[in-house]
Design a protein around this motif. Structure first.
Motif, PDB file in Angstrom:
ATOM      1  N   GLU A 262       0.873  -1.187   0.000  1.00 24.63           N
ATOM      2  CA  GLU A 262       0.000   0.000   0.000  1.00 24.63           C
ATOM      3  C   GLU A 262       0.898   1.220   0.000  1.00 24.63           C
ATOM      4  N   LYS A 263       0.863   1.962  -1.064  1.00 23.89           N
ATOM      5  CA  LYS A 263       1.806   3.060  -1.255  1.00 23.89           C
ATOM      6  C   LYS A 263       1.866   4.023  -0.067  1.00 23.89           C
ATOM      7  N   PRO A 264       0.701   4.487   0.459  1.00 22.66           N
ATOM      8  CA  PRO A 264       0.792   5.479   1.546  1.00 22.66           C
ATOM      9  C   PRO A 264       1.462   4.915   2.797  1.00 22.66           C
ATOM     10  N   SER A 275      11.690   1.525   0.376  1.00 20.12           N
ATOM     11  CA  SER A 275      10.457   0.805   0.722  1.00 20.12           C
ATOM     12  C   SER A 275       9.568   0.492  -0.486  1.00 20.12           C
ATOM     13  N   THR A 276       9.844   1.097  -1.629  1.00 23.25           N
ATOM     14  CA  THR A 276       9.053   0.752  -2.827  1.00 23.25           C
ATOM     15  C   THR A 276       9.976   0.016  -3.808  1.00 23.25           C
ATOM     16  N   THR A 277       9.468  -0.340  -4.972  1.00 22.19           N
ATOM     17  CA  THR A 277      10.180  -1.314  -5.823  1.00 22.19           C
ATOM     18  C   THR A 277      11.426  -0.780  -6.535  1.00 22.19           C
ATOM     19  N   LEU A 278      11.473   0.515  -6.765  1.00 21.71           N
ATOM     20  CA  LEU A 278      12.547   1.153  -7.558  1.00 21.71           C
ATOM     21  C   LEU A 278      12.624   0.548  -8.977  1.00 21.71           C
ATOM     22  N   LEU A 279      11.476   0.200  -9.494  1.00 18.22           N
ATOM     23  CA  LEU A 279      11.448  -0.325 -10.865  1.00 18.22           C
ATOM     24  C   LEU A 279      11.179   0.774 -11.899  1.00 18.22           C
ATOM     25  N   SER A 280      10.914   1.991 -11.429  1.00 21.70           N
ATOM     26  CA  SER A 280      10.542   3.060 -12.362  1.00 21.70           C
ATOM     27  C   SER A 280      11.590   3.338 -13.447  1.00 21.70           C
ATOM     28  N   PRO A 281      12.903   3.398 -13.130  1.00 19.02           N
ATOM     29  CA  PRO A 281      13.844   3.655 -14.235  1.00 19.02           C
ATOM     30  C   PRO A 281      13.858   2.511 -15.246  1.00 19.02           C
ATOM     31  N   GLY A 317      -2.159  -0.688  -8.807  1.00 24.24           N
ATOM     32  CA  GLY A 317      -2.710   0.680  -8.802  1.00 24.24           C
ATOM     33  C   GLY A 317      -1.661   1.702  -9.218  1.00 24.24           C
ATOM     34  N   GLN A 318      -0.414   1.454  -8.811  1.00 20.12           N
ATOM     35  CA  GLN A 318       0.661   2.393  -9.175  1.00 20.12           C
ATOM     36  C   GLN A 318       0.831   2.419 -10.696  1.00 20.12           C
ATOM     37  N   LEU A 319       0.678   1.237 -11.298  1.00 22.99           N
ATOM     38  CA  LEU A 319       0.832   1.177 -12.758  1.00 22.99           C
ATOM     39  C   LEU A 319      -0.330   1.856 -13.469  1.00 22.99           C
ATOM     40  N   GLY A 402      19.694  10.058  -8.237  1.00 21.43           N
ATOM     41  CA  GLY A 402      18.751  10.082  -9.360  1.00 21.43           C
ATOM     42  C   GLY A 402      17.396   9.476  -9.068  1.00 21.43           C
ATOM     43  N   TRP A 403      17.148   9.149  -7.839  1.00 26.16           N
ATOM     44  CA  TRP A 403      15.850   8.564  -7.480  1.00 26.16           C
ATOM     45  C   TRP A 403      15.512   8.957  -6.054  1.00 26.16           C
ATOM     46  N   ILE A 404      14.272   9.347  -5.799  1.00 25.09           N
ATOM     47  CA  ILE A 404      13.773   9.484  -4.426  1.00 25.09           C
ATOM     48  C   ILE A 404      12.372   8.890  -4.364  1.00 25.09           C
ATOM     49  N   HIS A 405      12.001   8.523  -3.148  1.00 26.22           N
ATOM     50  CA  HIS A 405      10.684   7.902  -2.911  1.00 26.22           C
ATOM     51  C   HIS A 405       9.559   8.867  -3.318  1.00 26.22           C
ATOM     52  N   HIS A 406       8.432   8.274  -3.682  1.00 26.72           N
ATOM     53  CA  HIS A 406       7.295   9.072  -4.141  1.00 26.72           C
ATOM     54  C   HIS A 406       6.887  10.159  -3.129  1.00 26.72           C
ATOM     55  N   LEU A 407       6.823   9.788  -1.849  1.00 26.00           N
ATOM     56  CA  LEU A 407       6.397  10.787  -0.861  1.00 26.00           C
ATOM     57  C   LEU A 407       7.495  11.823  -0.601  1.00 26.00           C
ATOM     58  N   GLY A 408       8.722  11.438  -0.873  1.00 22.45           N
ATOM     59  CA  GLY A 408       9.817  12.417  -0.837  1.00 22.45           C
ATOM     60  C   GLY A 408       9.624  13.418  -1.971  1.00 22.45           C
ATOM     61  N   ARG A 409       9.222  12.892  -3.138  1.00 19.73           N
ATOM     62  CA  ARG A 409       8.944  13.795  -4.281  1.00 19.73           C
ATOM     63  C   ARG A 409       7.780  14.722  -3.923  1.00 19.73           C
ATOM     64  N   HIS A 410       6.769  14.142  -3.232  1.00 20.14           N
ATOM     65  CA  HIS A 410       5.650  14.975  -2.770  1.00 20.14           C
ATOM     66  C   HIS A 410       6.172  16.128  -1.915  1.00 20.14           C
ATOM     67  N   ILE A 437      16.668   9.483 -12.745  1.00 17.51           N
ATOM     68  CA  ILE A 437      16.998   8.421 -13.704  1.00 17.51           C
ATOM     69  C   ILE A 437      15.721   7.817 -14.286  1.00 17.51           C
ATOM     70  N   ASP A 438      14.579   8.031 -13.599  1.00 16.60           N
ATOM     71  CA  ASP A 438      13.322   7.484 -14.132  1.00 16.60           C
ATOM     72  C   ASP A 438      12.512   8.569 -14.844  1.00 16.60           C
ATOM     73  N   HIS A 439      13.172   9.672 -15.231  1.00 14.03           N
ATOM     74  CA  HIS A 439      12.369  10.767 -15.764  1.00 14.03           C
ATOM     75  C   HIS A 439      11.499  10.315 -16.941  1.00 14.03           C
ATOM     76  N   GLU A 440      10.210  10.504 -16.762  1.00 12.31           N
ATOM     77  CA  GLU A 440       9.221  10.138 -17.784  1.00 12.31           C
ATOM     78  C   GLU A 440       8.385  11.386 -17.941  1.00 12.31           C
ATOM     79  N   ALA A 441       8.428  12.011 -19.116  1.00  6.74           N
ATOM     80  CA  ALA A 441       7.774  13.317 -19.257  1.00  6.74           C
ATOM     81  C   ALA A 441       6.333  13.285 -18.736  1.00  6.74           C
ATOM     82  N   GLY A 446       2.747  15.360 -14.937  1.00  2.86           N
ATOM     83  CA  GLY A 446       1.468  15.089 -14.278  1.00  2.86           C
ATOM     84  C   GLY A 446       1.579  15.169 -12.762  1.00  2.86           C
ATOM     85  N   ASN A 447       2.632  14.580 -12.232  1.00  2.00           N
ATOM     86  CA  ASN A 447       2.788  14.601 -10.774  1.00  2.00           C
ATOM     87  C   ASN A 447       3.103  15.996 -10.244  1.00  2.00           C
ATOM     88  N   TRP A 448       3.860  16.770 -11.000  1.00 12.79           N
ATOM     89  CA  TRP A 448       4.111  18.160 -10.564  1.00 12.79           C
ATOM     90  C   TRP A 448       2.813  18.962 -10.576  1.00 12.79           C
TER      91      TRP A 448
HETATM   92  P1  FAD Z   1       6.530   1.951  -6.840  1.00 12.79           P
HETATM   93  O1  FAD Z   1       5.796   2.557  -5.719  1.00 12.79           O
HETATM   94  O2  FAD Z   1       7.204   0.670  -6.593  1.00 12.79           O
HETATM   95  O3  FAD Z   1       5.490   1.823  -8.026  1.00 12.79           O
HETATM   96  C1  FAD Z   1       5.628   0.893  -9.092  1.00 12.79           C
HETATM   97  C2  FAD Z   1       5.623   1.628 -10.406  1.00 12.79           C
HETATM   98  O4  FAD Z   1       4.408   2.317 -10.613  1.00 12.79           O
HETATM   99  C3  FAD Z   1       6.710   2.681 -10.518  1.00 12.79           C
HETATM  100  O5  FAD Z   1       7.938   2.102 -10.878  1.00 12.79           O
HETATM  101  C4  FAD Z   1       6.144   3.627 -11.555  1.00 12.79           C
HETATM  102  O6  FAD Z   1       6.386   3.170 -12.863  1.00 12.79           O
HETATM  103  C5  FAD Z   1       4.660   3.548 -11.298  1.00 12.79           C
HETATM  104  N1  FAD Z   1       4.234   4.653 -10.434  1.00 12.79           N
HETATM  105  C6  FAD Z   1       4.146   4.664  -9.101  1.00 12.79           C
HETATM  106  N2  FAD Z   1       3.652   5.822  -8.660  1.00 12.79           N
HETATM  107  C7  FAD Z   1       3.422   6.572  -9.739  1.00 12.79           C
HETATM  108  C8  FAD Z   1       2.905   7.861  -9.935  1.00 12.79           C
HETATM  109  N3  FAD Z   1       2.485   8.633  -8.926  1.00 12.79           N
HETATM  110  N4  FAD Z   1       2.841   8.334 -11.191  1.00 12.79           N
HETATM  111  C9  FAD Z   1       3.227   7.585 -12.247  1.00 12.79           C
HETATM  112  N5  FAD Z   1       3.708   6.336 -12.120  1.00 12.79           N
HETATM  113  C10 FAD Z   1       3.797   5.839 -10.880  1.00 12.79           C
HETATM  114  N6  FAD Z   1       7.557   8.592 -11.923  1.00 12.79           N
HETATM  115  C11 FAD Z   1       8.253   8.285 -13.033  1.00 12.79           C
HETATM  116  O7  FAD Z   1       8.269   7.117 -13.446  1.00 12.79           O
HETATM  117  N7  FAD Z   1       8.944   9.248 -13.732  1.00 12.79           N
HETATM  118  C12 FAD Z   1       8.956  10.548 -13.321  1.00 12.79           C
HETATM  119  O8  FAD Z   1       9.571  11.387 -13.983  1.00 12.79           O
HETATM  120  C13 FAD Z   1       8.259  10.886 -12.126  1.00 12.79           C
HETATM  121  N8  FAD Z   1       8.270  12.166 -11.658  1.00 12.79           N
HETATM  122  C14 FAD Z   1       7.576  12.460 -10.513  1.00 12.79           C
HETATM  123  C15 FAD Z   1       7.550  13.790 -10.040  1.00 12.79           C
HETATM  124  C16 FAD Z   1       6.867  14.105  -8.879  1.00 12.79           C
HETATM  125  C17 FAD Z   1       6.829  15.536  -8.398  1.00 12.79           C
HETATM  126  C18 FAD Z   1       6.197  13.108  -8.159  1.00 12.79           C
HETATM  127  C19 FAD Z   1       5.445  13.429  -6.911  1.00 12.79           C
HETATM  128  C20 FAD Z   1       6.185  11.804  -8.619  1.00 12.79           C
HETATM  129  C21 FAD Z   1       6.855  11.461  -9.796  1.00 12.79           C
HETATM  130  N9  FAD Z   1       6.857  10.143 -10.295  1.00 12.79           N
HETATM  131  C22 FAD Z   1       7.549   9.848 -11.447  1.00 12.79           C
HETATM  132  C23 FAD Z   1       5.965   9.109  -9.729  1.00 12.79           C
HETATM  133  C24 FAD Z   1       6.567   8.254  -8.621  1.00 12.79           C
HETATM  134  O9  FAD Z   1       7.128   9.064  -7.630  1.00 12.79           O
HETATM  135  C25 FAD Z   1       7.616   7.271  -9.131  1.00 12.79           C
HETATM  136  O10 FAD Z   1       7.107   6.532 -10.210  1.00 12.79           O
HETATM  137  C26 FAD Z   1       7.969   6.284  -8.041  1.00 12.79           C
HETATM  138  O11 FAD Z   1       8.407   6.952  -6.883  1.00 12.79           O
HETATM  139  C27 FAD Z   1       9.052   5.366  -8.556  1.00 12.79           C
HETATM  140  O12 FAD Z   1       9.514   4.529  -7.539  1.00 12.79           O
HETATM  141  P2  FAD Z   1       9.151   2.991  -7.528  1.00 12.79           P
HETATM  142  O13 FAD Z   1       9.507   2.372  -8.818  1.00 12.79           O
HETATM  143  O14 FAD Z   1       9.764   2.419  -6.297  1.00 12.79           O
HETATM  144  O15 FAD Z   1       7.570   3.039  -7.379  1.00 12.79           O
END
Ligand code: FAD
Length: 569
Positions: A262-264, A275-281, A317-319, A402-410, A437-441, A446-448
């Motif tokens: 559960e993400k939160p 604490s999350t998967t770090l699969l985004s890059p 849900g994250q996907l 090049g990577w921080i947790h989602h709530l850190g980004r928040h 490193i996971d920059h996805e336009a 959208g998240n910003w």
């Molecule tokens: P997990 O929590 O393990 O989630 C699994 C996968 O789901 C992620 O790898 C990712 O592909 C996807 N995912 C999860 N949360 C989100 C989300 N909120 N939005 C879109 N996809 C999500 N994610 C990026 O992939 N590229 C970005 O450039 C990016 N920029 C962000 C900027 C801001 C300001 C914020 C708040 C979030 C951003 N995110 C971005 C979303 C999210 O923070 C990251 O995807 C996530 O932290 C990646 O870590 P994880 O693989 O451990 O995620």
């Protein structure tokens, strides 16, 4: 009839597993298949790409090339140093190509590029095959089944998804690959003088000029960071399909984690491991298929005996969030990436906006009160010296790893925009674009917008405290001790607000809280910045500003600010 001669153009899909486009190429039963990656001027020059993401890209390319060579020792990833728009007509001719195959990319720039390439292919009599594989659903289909509107919520994605049908099951990686055929280019490899900027790399003042499309040794090799004139990467995160599948396998092996995620409830302060998967890059570069990820998780959830988590907080849900942003981007095109002209994005009169269109007079500088101060705040935020240790730790982790947790980004995004500095989200998104490193336009933009409450999310009164929020997860402040090492010896009582510690204690702990962080030591004593503002005061200023902006209710496509007043177009 002669057999097809195919170029497989790798872009967003640096993998062999679950690639619908690669399968389509192989289904042609080609006489030869050229796996290529072209130098894209957009990526090389125009996009902000820091060293860490470059290294990750090279990791992915090297790994893919090795995997290709394993299936066919005559083949590999052929890296060609020219822009696709000028390269393809030459390749089609030199290699007698019949088919060009690639994965669909709905990024605004990519659409434009691919349209041009498809026109060139048509002129050359080359058939083009394009398949979706980058997202769970084709973003254009999501939009179509969302009444031709951008997908702005998870429930819209779920409803549209239901109409599209089930998410395709992953396709296994091929067991063999055809020979590439002759790679002689048969044309003058020197670039015309009129296009020097396309094939010369310019970074940090270093210029490495590639006169040959096939690289300095003429062997289509993948370059090194050194060759590219790039600074060495600082991150320890490594890319590549094999690493991606290994990391996914490790996550999936922990069935409880996978099924109850559960993400939160995941800690933004956790590191080694996070604490999350770090699969985004991996998903950004396509070294991991998101459908592979989805189904590996879903299969665990389906057979899980306990109570599994559900979207939107679950892993699947994250996907879906990821798909939501791709859908929004696909519908809005270029305007998705900015406030101006964007019908979904609220206009907020930030102190420091990133775009001022002086030609059209659309936003004048009149409302830019305190912009010099805001510029200082922006700089200190970027450089991790705000004097708020939680924010600084995150920004330093972002730059270094090049990577921080989602709530850190928040936390850092809220702080820069509506919860502290009142600076335009576009400025923050640009910094993330360079350093992630996971920059996805689509996801970044959208998240910003979400965090700045300009689109997707509107509860602007819910603001993150740079002090209390992280304390909930990490009372000892271990995250801060790691990324802001000058505070490593501070007592837990002061770790989130070190300026409150008595001077004698600050000295005893080896760091004085003084200045703005631009000097790191004084008389042998380490220094850490004083908070750059009083947070509660700033929060109130921001809240009032946003409240007023919501009241006026302007969006990016109907704004005009002239003579200090906002006007509807
Ligand atoms: P997990 O929590 O393990 O989630 C699994 C996968 O789901 C992620 O790898 C990712 O592909 C996807 N995912 C999860 N949360 C989100 C989300 N909120 N939005 C879109 N996809 C999500 N994610 C990026 O992939 N590229 C970005 O450039 C990016 N920029 C962000 C900027 C801001 C300001 C914020 C708040 C979030 C951003 N995110 C971005 C979303 C999210 O923070 C990251 O995807 C996530 O932290 C990646 O870590 P994880 O693989 O451990 O995620």
């Amino acid at each position: 009839m002669s057999k097809p001669r195919v170029i497989y153009w790798f872009r967003t899909d640096l993998r062999l597993h679950d690639s619908p486009a690669l399968k389509a190429a192989l289904d042609l039963k080609p006489e030869c298949l050229y796996p290529i990656w072209t130098w894209d001027p957009h990526y090389v020059y125009r996009a902000r790409v820091g060293s860490n993401r470059w290294q990750y890209l090279l990791d992915c390319q090297n790994d893919l090339s090795k995997s290709i060579a394993k299936l066919n020792p005559k083949s590999k990833l052929f890296l060609i140093r020219e822009a696709p728009q000028t390269l393809f007509p030459k390749l089609f001719k030199a290699w007698k190509i019949t088919h060009l195959v690639f994965e669909k990319d709905t990024d605004s720039y990519a659409r434009e590029r691919d349209k041009k390439v498809m026109e060139l292919a048509k002129e050359a009599g080359v058939e083009v095959i394009v398949k979706t594989g980058r997202t769970l659903y084709d973003p254009d289909e999501l939009v179509k089944h969302n009444h031709d509107k951008p997908t702005m919520s998870i429930s819209q994605v779920q409803a549209a998804g239901k109409k599209i049908g089930s998410i395709p099951r992953p396709i296994p990686a091929p067991k063999a690959l055809p020979d590439p055929g002759e790679t002689d280019l048969g044309f003058d490899q020197e670039q015309p003088a009129s296009e020097p900027d396309i094939n010369a790399i310019q970074r940090d003042g270093n210029e490495a000029s590639y006169s040959s499309l096939a690289g300095p040794n003429g062997d289509f090799a993948i370059p090194t960071m050194e060759e590219l004139g790039l600074k060495p990467a600082t991150t320890s995160h490594r890319g590549g399909e094999r690493e991606a599948l290994r990391a996914l396998g490790e996550i999936i092996a922990n069935e409880d984690y996978t099924a109850t995620f559960e993400k939160p409830k995941t800690a933004p302060t956790a590191f080694e491991p996070q604490s999350t998967t770090l699969l985004s890059p991996h998903m950004h570069f396509g070294s991991l298929s998101c459908r592979e990820f989805y189904w590996r998780v879903q299969d665990i959830v389906s057979k899980y005996k306990g109570k599994a988590s559900q979207p939107p907080t679950s892993l699947t849900g994250q996907l879906l969030f990821r798909d939501m942003y791709f859908g929004a981007q696909s519908a809005l095109g270029y305007s998705f990436g900015q406030t101006y002209n964007n019908p979904q994005c609220r206009f907020i009169p930030w102190h420091l906006p990133s775009k001022i269109d002086t030609d059209s007079g659309l936003i004048t500088g009149e409302y830019l009160v305190d912009n010099a101060e805001a510029e200082v705040h922006f700089k200190r935020w970027k450089e991790g010296r705000t004097g708020f240790p939680w924010i600084d730790a995150l920004m330093r982790q972002l730059k270094h790893e090049g990577w921080i947790h989602h709530l850190g980004r928040h936390a850092v995004a809220c702080f820069l925009t509506r919860g502290g500095c009142y600076v335009d989200w576009e400025r923050g998104a640009e910094v993330f674009e360079e350093w992630l490193i996971d920059h996805e336009a689509a996801c970044n933009i959208g998240n910003w917008q979400w965090l700045s409450c300009t689109a997707f999310f509107a509860q602007f009164y819910r603001c993150y405290s740079p002090i209390v929020f992280a304390q909930k997860w990490d009372k000892e402040g271990n995250f801060i001790r790691k990324y802001v090492p000058e505070l490593a010896n501070f007592d837990r009582k002061y770790i989130y607000e070190p300026h409150k510690a008595p001077i004698a204690d600050q000295r005893k702990w080896g760091c004085q809280i003084k200045g703005d962080g631009s000097s790191t030591s004084e008389g042998g004593m380490r220094l850490y910045a004083k908070p750059m503002f009083d947070f509660p005061t700033r929060r109130d200023i921001c809240l009032n500003g946003i409240k007023n902006a919501y009241h006026v209710g302007l969006y990016g496509n109907n704004l005009k600010v002239l003579d200090g007043t906002w006007r509807k177009l």
